[in-house]
Design an enzyme around this catalytic site. Structure first.
Site, PDB file in Angstrom:
ATOM      1  N   TRP A 397     -50.972  14.916 -26.947  1.00 47.49           N
ATOM      2  CA  TRP A 397     -51.731  15.924 -26.472  1.00 47.49           C
ATOM      3  C   TRP A 397     -51.502  17.524 -26.002  1.00 47.49           C
ATOM      4  O   TRP A 397     -52.279  18.065 -26.956  1.00 47.49           O
ATOM      5  CB  TRP A 397     -53.321  15.314 -26.144  1.00 47.49           C
ATOM      6  CG  TRP A 397     -53.479  15.741 -25.252  1.00 47.49           C
ATOM      7  CD1 TRP A 397     -52.995  15.438 -23.736  1.00 47.49           C
ATOM      8  CD2 TRP A 397     -54.657  16.097 -24.263  1.00 47.49           C
ATOM      9  NE1 TRP A 397     -53.453  16.029 -22.972  1.00 47.49           N
ATOM     10  CE2 TRP A 397     -54.720  16.326 -22.871  1.00 47.49           C
ATOM     11  CE3 TRP A 397     -55.687  16.541 -24.884  1.00 47.49           C
ATOM     12  CZ2 TRP A 397     -55.615  17.131 -22.219  1.00 47.49           C
ATOM     13  CZ3 TRP A 397     -56.784  17.308 -24.203  1.00 47.49           C
ATOM     14  CH2 TRP A 397     -57.119  16.719 -22.298  1.00 47.49           C
ATOM     15  N   ASP A 398     -50.535  17.707 -25.629  1.00 57.03           N
ATOM     16  CA  ASP A 398     -50.362  19.026 -24.769  1.00 57.03           C
ATOM     17  C   ASP A 398     -49.881  20.029 -25.313  1.00 57.03           C
ATOM     18  O   ASP A 398     -50.198  21.011 -25.728  1.00 57.03           O
ATOM     19  CB  ASP A 398     -48.936  18.501 -24.333  1.00 57.03           C
ATOM     20  CG  ASP A 398     -49.036  17.744 -22.723  1.00 57.03           C
ATOM     21  OD1 ASP A 398     -49.190  16.157 -23.621  1.00 57.03           O
ATOM     22  OD2 ASP A 398     -48.639  18.519 -21.625  1.00 57.03           O
ATOM     23  N   GLU A 536     -58.128   9.907 -17.870  1.00 59.81           N
ATOM     24  CA  GLU A 536     -57.055   9.352 -17.432  1.00 59.81           C
ATOM     25  C   GLU A 536     -57.348   8.520 -16.543  1.00 59.81           C
ATOM     26  O   GLU A 536     -56.465   7.319 -15.707  1.00 59.81           O
ATOM     27  CB  GLU A 536     -55.517   9.768 -17.331  1.00 59.81           C
ATOM     28  CG  GLU A 536     -54.921  10.025 -18.815  1.00 59.81           C
ATOM     29  CD  GLU A 536     -53.836  11.033 -18.735  1.00 59.81           C
ATOM     30  OE1 GLU A 536     -52.792  11.317 -17.706  1.00 59.81           O
ATOM     31  OE2 GLU A 536     -53.107  10.951 -19.907  1.00 59.81           O
ATOM     32  N   LYS A 660     -59.409  12.787 -12.827  1.00 62.58           N
ATOM     33  CA  LYS A 660     -57.768  12.840 -12.663  1.00 62.58           C
ATOM     34  C   LYS A 660     -56.986  14.638 -13.239  1.00 62.58           C
ATOM     35  O   LYS A 660     -56.389  15.820 -12.911  1.00 62.58           O
ATOM     36  CB  LYS A 660     -56.163  12.791 -14.017  1.00 62.58           C
ATOM     37  CG  LYS A 660     -55.180  13.094 -13.889  1.00 62.58           C
ATOM     38  CD  LYS A 660     -54.143  12.063 -14.941  1.00 62.58           C
ATOM     39  CE  LYS A 660     -52.227  12.712 -14.428  1.00 62.58           C
ATOM     40  NZ  LYS A 660     -51.696  11.887 -15.441  1.00 62.58           N
ATOM     41  N   GLN A 661     -58.097  15.048 -14.151  1.00 61.99           N
ATOM     42  CA  GLN A 661     -57.743  16.513 -14.838  1.00 61.99           C
ATOM     43  C   GLN A 661     -59.234  17.032 -15.840  1.00 61.99           C
ATOM     44  O   GLN A 661     -60.020  16.185 -15.674  1.00 61.99           O
ATOM     45  CB  GLN A 661     -57.681  17.151 -15.702  1.00 61.99           C
ATOM     46  CG  GLN A 661     -56.623  15.432 -17.000  1.00 61.99           C
ATOM     47  CD  GLN A 661     -55.045  15.548 -17.879  1.00 61.99           C
ATOM     48  OE1 GLN A 661     -54.893  16.433 -17.932  1.00 61.99           O
ATOM     49  NE2 GLN A 661     -54.890  14.579 -18.005  1.00 61.99           N
TER      50      GLN A 661
END
Length: 875
Positions: A397-398, A536, A660-661
């Site tokens: 997905w980056d 995640e 995580k993010q």
């Protein structure tokens, strides 16, 4: 636009020659590029290392890698082979191959980005001595410079061998941005206090394997079959290989020539063939103080290249037409000049700052990963570039963080990368059907053919255990693809792409979300269950076996994005011309009644929220335990990979309120507050100005920043409310790869998404750029240390030069034949035709705060003009 200046093609180290007394720094430092200083200062174009540190070689090999969108070669020393210090690697865009491995009695299959033959090997010896290796000599001085402006790597070494002989090695290297199949290096070798018989060994090495990521080394990694090695003519080597499963043929040919005082040396040559290598040893006399220049030029072709008969013939022809190194360099430098004129970002910041250089490092690697040479390739843009083997070169997905830069700079390239997704639409439809859904379900990890490439097991280095991998449940990748399609359309107004490719993908993704949603009559809401969000860390609920009942329910980010996709798909249907709409609906078996039914789901998807107005990351998140952040920081120091730490302890992040993010906060990254108000209103949930600030504060304190993308998102979402904090996060994001802040991940490959994200923070966030309803909106909010930004954007066939400081925003449109566009600053709309200029007087901080608190924005404090003859017009 970069100020143009003269460039000397000759190898001129004289103005900054090194000696044994040169002061060596401990980190990468920043120095001027050769030639006249470009706009922005002399210290903003070269990344320089002034000492040799074996423990940093892997990092420097990735950061100083050279590429052109067709292939990338890591910045390994040409005298080295893969070992604990060095890792040579050459990677083709889309160069994949599958292998099966036995992991603890379980057969797993992985598709990897292949490490193709190493074309760099070049070394020398004197008389009958040992072949030169940096580790075997007394290094007197060392300097390595990555010249971003011209795309050239320089290496300058002085060393003394065991016989007391002092030698200087001055190297230049390029991977041609002008001719994608060419690369070269040249070495000027000077015997400072000796004379003797010089023997040069130049080779092509097909014995390479994939072993650049430690946690993959238990997996099969030998992807190449060597089919032919030999020489063609006096000075040319040839190596032919093929990938073992995908059957991609590759041919490298290399020409090595020696020169003294500009004249080619008639040297004695011997070709040596080994099982998987071919080398040539060239012998000549070298005299004290008289340099010998070695030039190695390489051509690379594969069996899947366009407009060739056979890769061997094509490689020999390409090499035969290539001139000497300086000729290649001139064309290569010109190509980079043109790229920088389109893609550079100029900042006015404190003189001692390294920000502009670091930003250019990021742009440089973006353009090496995807360039105009990528347009005709069937490839996506991988999360780690083509710079290493991490994530196996897969596409995630980056792209969500990369496309804004490309869509507003190189729209044809963005279009080509979206075509990669469209070509894999049939596979996405098969995946959806196999999982019991309709429409198209794109994979979390994509490679050659679009099937799900997410590994079924992964190694936790902290515990040494192989664990199930459930990250394939990140279905939000589908919404990311839809978002990229729509944003590209907004930036380019490329209706033909939307009609021909984009609409079909959007409609099939919408169909997937409809089939993934189930109605719950108890709450009169639709739910999406068994997924993972961007976080995640949460793979299942506490106490649940992820293999049995993996995933979580009603991820807020996933569900809001699904609602947006369904709304956007309905809008796209309305945009299609009647005949195309009818044909597409017939082709897909899509009735207008079915499309009308999407509206109910778009308005009734569940978004879990607490009574305090916190958007729960997923159902049940609020019931999880709080985490002992201070205790774990004290115990471990670096806790960015909490998932690995906790698993090694026999625990799991599934029990805790940890991320995580950015997850929920991704909504504030992708959408403006106005857009979010409309989305939540559509879904029937309260949403006001305070909702954003409360959620930002809540999740910032519960995020481990285990992904380089996290710094980017958090910097963006606090940019309007806490500019100093945003700026500090931006600065940390700039260091993600250059300083390898995650402690060893960058040597495995750069993080292209994070690099693009930092560029986008300048390009869109601090400029306040939004594309909505056919209007290009600006609302600049520059942090205090950022005094001025100058960028060039491409929007709907117009080229716009943007210049903004804390007081004035100026937009100039280039002269060309196209239609006017509409631009806006805080609800002040103006049409801008080609050749015109528009200036806005910006509101001050107090005015801005008052303005943002009003329900409707007023025009107080803003002076706007649009006038070719008098661009300022008394403002």
């Amino acid at each position: 636009m970069v100020e143009q200046s003269g460039f000397a093609a000759e190898f001129d180290y004289g103005r900054r020659a090194m000696n044994s007394d040169d002061k060596a720094g401990s980190e990468g430092v920043f120095a001027s590029s050769r030639g006249d200083a470009p706009t922005g200062g002399r210290k903003t174009w070269s990344l320089v290392y002034e000492d040799y540190r074996p423990e940093q070689e892997g990092l420097r090999e990735a950061i100083c890698a050279l590429g052109n969108g067709y292939f990338v070669t890591r910045a390994a020393a040409p005298d080295c082979a893969a070992d604990r210090v060095h890792y040579p690697g050459t990677y083709l865009a889309g160069g994949y191959n599958r292998l099966k491995s036995d992991i603890r009695g379980r057969e797993v299959e992985n598709e990897d980005l292949v490490n193709f033959p190493n074309w760099l090997p070049l070394t020398f010896r004197v008389d009958d001595g040992a072949w030169f290796r940096m580790e075997d000599v007394d290094l007197l001085s060392f300097r390595q410079e990555l010249d971003l402006r011209h795309g050239v790597l320089y290496r300058d070494l002085r060393f003394r061998d065991g016989f007391g002989r002092t030698t200087r090695w001055r190297e230049r290297r390029l991977v041609s941005m002008a001719e994608p199949h060419l690369a070269g290096l040249t070495v000027e070798l000077t015997a400072e206090d000796w004379s003797g018989q010089l023997m040069v060994r130049s080779a092509l090495d097909g014995s390479v394997t994939n072993c650049g990521v430690a946690r993959y080394r238990e997996l099969a990694g030998r992807h190449l079959d060597v089919l032919e090695r030999g020489h063609r003519g006096v000075d040319t080597l040839l190596l032919r290989c093929q990938t073992s499963q995908s059957g991609r043929g590759i041919v490298q040919v290399a020409r090595t020539q020696l020169y003294r005082n500009g004249t080619e040396i008639e040297a004695e040559r011997t070709t040596r063939v080994r099982k998987k290598q071919v080398a040539q040893v060239i012998s000549c006399r070298i005299e004290e103080g008289t340099p010998v220049v070695i030039e190695k030029t390489v051509a690379l072709h594969t069996s899947r290249d366009w407009a060739i008969s056979e890769p061997g013939l094509a490689a020999l022809r390409t090499l035969g037409q290539a001139g000497r190194f300086d000729t290649l360099l001139a064309a290569h430098s010109l190509a980079w000049k043109h790229l920088w004129e389109t893609c550079d970002i100029q900042l006015e910041i404190p003189a001692t700052s390294q920000i502009e250089l670091k930003l250019r490092v990021h742009v440089f690697h973006l353009l090496q990963t995807a360039s105009e040479h990528t347009i005709d390739l069937d490839v996506g843009i991988p999360a780690r570039g083509w710079h290493g083997e991490a994530y196996r070169g897969h596409i995630f997905w980056d792209e969500l963080f990369i496309f804004p830069f490309l869509s507003l700079r190189l729209p044809m390239l963005a279009r080509a990368l979206l075509r990669y997704r469209h070509r894999r639409l049939p596979e996405a439809r098969r995946a959806a059907q196999a999982a019991g859904f309709k429409g198209a379900m794109y994979p979390w990890q994509s490679g050659s053919d679009g099937r799900e490439e997410t590994q079924r097991v992964h190694l936790n280095p902290a515990s040494g255990r192989w664990l199930p991998d459930n990250s394939y449940r990140q279905r939000h990748i589908n919404s990311a693809i839809a978002y990229n399609i729509w944003q590209y359309h907004q930036a380019s107004d490329d209706s033909e792409f939307l009609y021909t490719y984009g609409a079909e993908m959007l409609l099939q993704i919408a169909r997937f979300w409809v089939s993934a949603a189930t109605y719950n009559p108890a709450i009169d809401r639709y739910e999406i269950k068994g997924v993972m969000g961007p976080d995640e860390y949460h793979t299942a609920y506490p106490g649940v076996d992820p293999d049995e009942e993996g995933g979580i329910d009603n991820s807020a980010y996933t569900n809001v994005m699904a609602a947006w996709v369904l709304t956007c798909a309905r809008d796209v249907i309305d945009l299609l011309p009647g005949v195309r709409r009818d044909h597409l609906c017939e082709q897909l078996g899509l009735s207008l009644d079915e499309v009308d039914g999407w509206q109910e789901i778009a308005c009734k998807l569940r978004v879990p929220m607490t009574v305090e107005g916190i958007i729960e990351q997923f159902d049940g998140y609020d019931e999880l335990e709080e985490f002992d952040w201070d205790g774990y920081r004290e115990k471990y120091g670096d806790i960015h990979r909490l998932d690995r730490i906790l698993e090694a302890e026999g625990d799991t992040p599934n029990r805790y309120k940890v991320s995580k993010q950015a997850d929920v906060l991704m909504l504030f990254y992708l959408f403006s507050s106005d857009e979010l108000v409309l989305l939540f209103e559509q879904l029937g949930y309260p949403f006001d100005h305070e909702t954003i600030s409360k959620n930002v504060d809540y999740y910032l304190s519960r995020t481990a920043h285990g992904s380089t993308l996290s710094q980017v998102v958090h910097s963006w979402v606090v940019a309007r409310t806490d500019r100093p904090h945003s700026w500090n996060l931006f600065l940390r994001g700039l260091d993600s790869d250059i300083a390898d802040i995650q402690g060893g991940t960058t040597p495995e490959g750069i993080h292209v998404g994070a690099m693009a994200g930092t560029v986008d923070l300048i390009q869109r966030c601090y400029l306040g750029v939004e594309m909505r309803a056919n209007v290009l909106h600006f609302d600049p909010t520059l942090p205090a240390d950022l005094r001025r930004i100058r960028v060039r954007l491409h929007y709907r066939r117009q080229t716009l030069d943007i210049d903004v400081d804390h007081d004035v925003l100026t937009i100039r449109s280039g002269s060309l034949t196209t239609t006017p566009i509409t631009i806006a600053y805080r609800a002040h709309y103006r049409d801008l035709a080609p050749g015109e200029e528009c200036r806005f007087r910006l509101l001050g901080l107090q005015e801005r705060d008052r303005d943002e608190n009003r329900k409707y924005r007023s025009s107080a404090g803003a002076n706007i003009t649009t006038n070719k003859a008098s661009p300022w017009n008394g403002a």
